[in-house]
Design an enzyme around this catalytic site. Structure first.
Site, PDB file in Angstrom:
ATOM      1  N   GLN A   1      17.420 -23.069  -2.896  1.00 58.32           N
ATOM      2  CA  GLN A   1      16.257 -22.715  -3.556  1.00 58.32           C
ATOM      3  C   GLN A   1      16.151 -22.898  -5.119  1.00 58.32           C
ATOM      4  O   GLN A   1      15.072 -23.291  -5.780  1.00 58.32           O
ATOM      5  CB  GLN A   1      16.288 -21.196  -3.338  1.00 58.32           C
ATOM      6  CG  GLN A   1      14.885 -20.436  -4.053  1.00 58.32           C
ATOM      7  CD  GLN A   1      14.950 -18.876  -3.450  1.00 58.32           C
ATOM      8  OE1 GLN A   1      15.308 -18.484  -2.429  1.00 58.32           O
ATOM      9  NE2 GLN A   1      14.407 -18.103  -4.182  1.00 58.32           N
TER      10      GLN A   1
ATOM     11  N   CYS B   1      17.431 -24.768   4.471  1.00 49.01           N
ATOM     12  CA  CYS B   1      18.656 -24.656   3.369  1.00 49.01           C
ATOM     13  C   CYS B   1      19.535 -25.807   3.852  1.00 49.01           C
ATOM     14  O   CYS B   1      19.564 -26.085   5.268  1.00 49.01           O
ATOM     15  CB  CYS B   1      19.387 -23.432   3.796  1.00 49.01           C
ATOM     16  SG  CYS B   1      20.615 -23.328   4.814  1.00 49.01           S
ATOM     17  N   GLU B   2      20.193 -26.582   3.041  1.00 47.52           N
ATOM     18  CA  GLU B   2      20.963 -27.621   3.233  1.00 47.52           C
ATOM     19  C   GLU B   2      22.373 -27.301   3.580  1.00 47.52           C
ATOM     20  O   GLU B   2      23.165 -28.068   4.092  1.00 47.52           O
ATOM     21  CB  GLU B   2      20.919 -28.698   1.876  1.00 47.52           C
ATOM     22  CG  GLU B   2      21.694 -28.090   0.917  1.00 47.52           C
ATOM     23  CD  GLU B   2      21.689 -28.768  -0.561  1.00 47.52           C
ATOM     24  OE1 GLU B   2      20.550 -29.584  -0.572  1.00 47.52           O
ATOM     25  OE2 GLU B   2      22.397 -28.842  -1.440  1.00 47.52           O
ATOM     26  N   HIS B   3      22.768 -25.871   3.545  1.00 51.75           N
ATOM     27  CA  HIS B   3      24.058 -25.775   3.881  1.00 51.75           C
ATOM     28  C   HIS B   3      24.239 -25.453   5.519  1.00 51.75           C
ATOM     29  O   HIS B   3      25.062 -25.576   6.210  1.00 51.75           O
ATOM     30  CB  HIS B   3      24.477 -24.291   3.059  1.00 51.75           C
ATOM     31  CG  HIS B   3      24.493 -24.680   1.650  1.00 51.75           C
ATOM     32  ND1 HIS B   3      24.277 -23.760   0.703  1.00 51.75           N
ATOM     33  CD2 HIS B   3      25.002 -25.840   1.025  1.00 51.75           C
ATOM     34  CE1 HIS B   3      24.485 -24.271  -0.422  1.00 51.75           C
ATOM     35  NE2 HIS B   3      24.927 -25.474  -0.362  1.00 51.75           N
ATOM     36  N   HIS B   4      23.111 -24.869   6.102  1.00 50.57           N
ATOM     37  CA  HIS B   4      22.921 -24.544   7.467  1.00 50.57           C
ATOM     38  C   HIS B   4      21.905 -25.202   8.294  1.00 50.57           C
ATOM     39  O   HIS B   4      21.942 -24.926   9.527  1.00 50.57           O
ATOM     40  CB  HIS B   4      23.045 -22.968   7.514  1.00 50.57           C
ATOM     41  CG  HIS B   4      24.003 -22.335   6.781  1.00 50.57           C
ATOM     42  ND1 HIS B   4      23.782 -21.808   5.632  1.00 50.57           N
ATOM     43  CD2 HIS B   4      25.359 -21.975   6.816  1.00 50.57           C
ATOM     44  CE1 HIS B   4      24.980 -21.176   5.013  1.00 50.57           C
ATOM     45  NE2 HIS B   4      25.766 -21.313   5.933  1.00 50.57           N
TER      46      HIS B   4
ATOM     47  N   CYS C   1      19.705 -17.992   7.149  1.00 47.16           N
ATOM     48  CA  CYS C   1      21.051 -18.157   6.963  1.00 47.16           C
ATOM     49  C   CYS C   1      22.013 -16.688   6.556  1.00 47.16           C
ATOM     50  O   CYS C   1      22.857 -16.530   7.047  1.00 47.16           O
ATOM     51  CB  CYS C   1      21.910 -19.464   6.491  1.00 47.16           C
ATOM     52  SG  CYS C   1      21.499 -19.511   4.393  1.00 47.16           S
TER      53      CYS C   1
ATOM     54  N   HIS D   1      16.045 -15.969   3.350  1.00 49.12           N
ATOM     55  CA  HIS D   1      17.024 -16.917   4.120  1.00 49.12           C
ATOM     56  C   HIS D   1      17.508 -16.671   5.365  1.00 49.12           C
ATOM     57  O   HIS D   1      18.256 -15.703   5.548  1.00 49.12           O
ATOM     58  CB  HIS D   1      18.005 -17.592   3.012  1.00 49.12           C
ATOM     59  CG  HIS D   1      17.555 -18.034   1.686  1.00 49.12           C
ATOM     60  ND1 HIS D   1      17.962 -19.206   1.594  1.00 49.12           N
ATOM     61  CD2 HIS D   1      16.795 -17.680   0.723  1.00 49.12           C
ATOM     62  CE1 HIS D   1      17.325 -19.656   0.347  1.00 49.12           C
ATOM     63  NE2 HIS D   1      16.760 -18.552  -0.080  1.00 49.12           N
TER      64      HIS D   1
HETATM   65 ZN    ZN Z   1      22.182 -21.642   4.311  1.00 55.05          ZN
END
Ligand code: ZN
Length: 188
Positions: free
Chosen positions: A119, A78-81, A149, A147
């Site tokens: 996603q 995931c590009e956020h975490h 995260c 996920h």
């Molecule tokens: Zn994430």
């Protein structure tokens, strides 16, 4: 080591240090390099292109019924975490004159999954790529993923499954076509 790998390893060493660990202790001594290599592997999709990957594996065919490729394993970040999300991808398309070699579906999934992703975009990019290479009458992609995260941090929900879908062409226009696909992938 390549310059990039050395540089990445240096940053991992820094991260380990800032987390309060001792990067010089025996168990961690080679970790920065290993972590850098692993991260390069997990993002190797950036080195690939759709044209290079498909490499002429598009064949003429009179097949004009739905083709479904189910349960393609999917591993992404995931590009956020920068934490993994893991799941399955189901693809369907309705060819009109050209079909794509079976192994290429998995390769296309991998090319986009092995990047920093969300996603929703991953689902859209896979569908768009299949439409681009096959000019199919319709393309459908469903991804179900868990996920890390969500599971390992934040709300710590262990059993949530995220489902996303992208319907193009006849799958978008016709509910019957869409339902046929969704029924097929539900039957395990
Ligand atoms: Zn994430």
């Amino acid at each position: 080591m390549t310059d990039k790998l050395t540089e990445l390893a240096g940053h991992y060493r820094e991260i380990i240090d800032k987390l309060g660990e001792d990067p010089e202790r025996e168990g961690l001594r080679n970790t920065p390099e290993r972590a850098a290599k692993a991260m390069q592997f997990l993002t190797r999709g950036y080195q690939e292109t759709l044209e290079g990957l498909v490499n002429d594996a598009v064949f003429e065919s009179q097949m004009d019924e739905m083709v479904v490729v189910q349960d393609i394993e999917l591993y992404s970040l995931c590009e956020h975490h920068l934490l993994p999300f893991i799941g399955k991808c189901h693809i369907a398309y309705i060819p009109q004159g050209r079909v794509l070699g079976l192994s290429k579906f998995a390769r296309i999934v991998d090319m986009y999954a092995r990047r920093l992703q969300i996603q929703e975009n991953l689902t859209r990019e896979i569908a768009g790529a299949i439409e681009t290479v096959t000019h199919a009458k319709g393309v459908a992609v469903v991804i179900e993923a868990q996920h890390m995260c969500m599971m390992m941090r934040g709300v710590e929900k262990q059993n949530s499954l995220m489902k996303t879908s992208m319907m193009l062409g006849s799958f978008r226009k016709s509910q019957a076509t869409r339902n046929e696909f969704l029924n097929l992938i539900q039957r395990r």
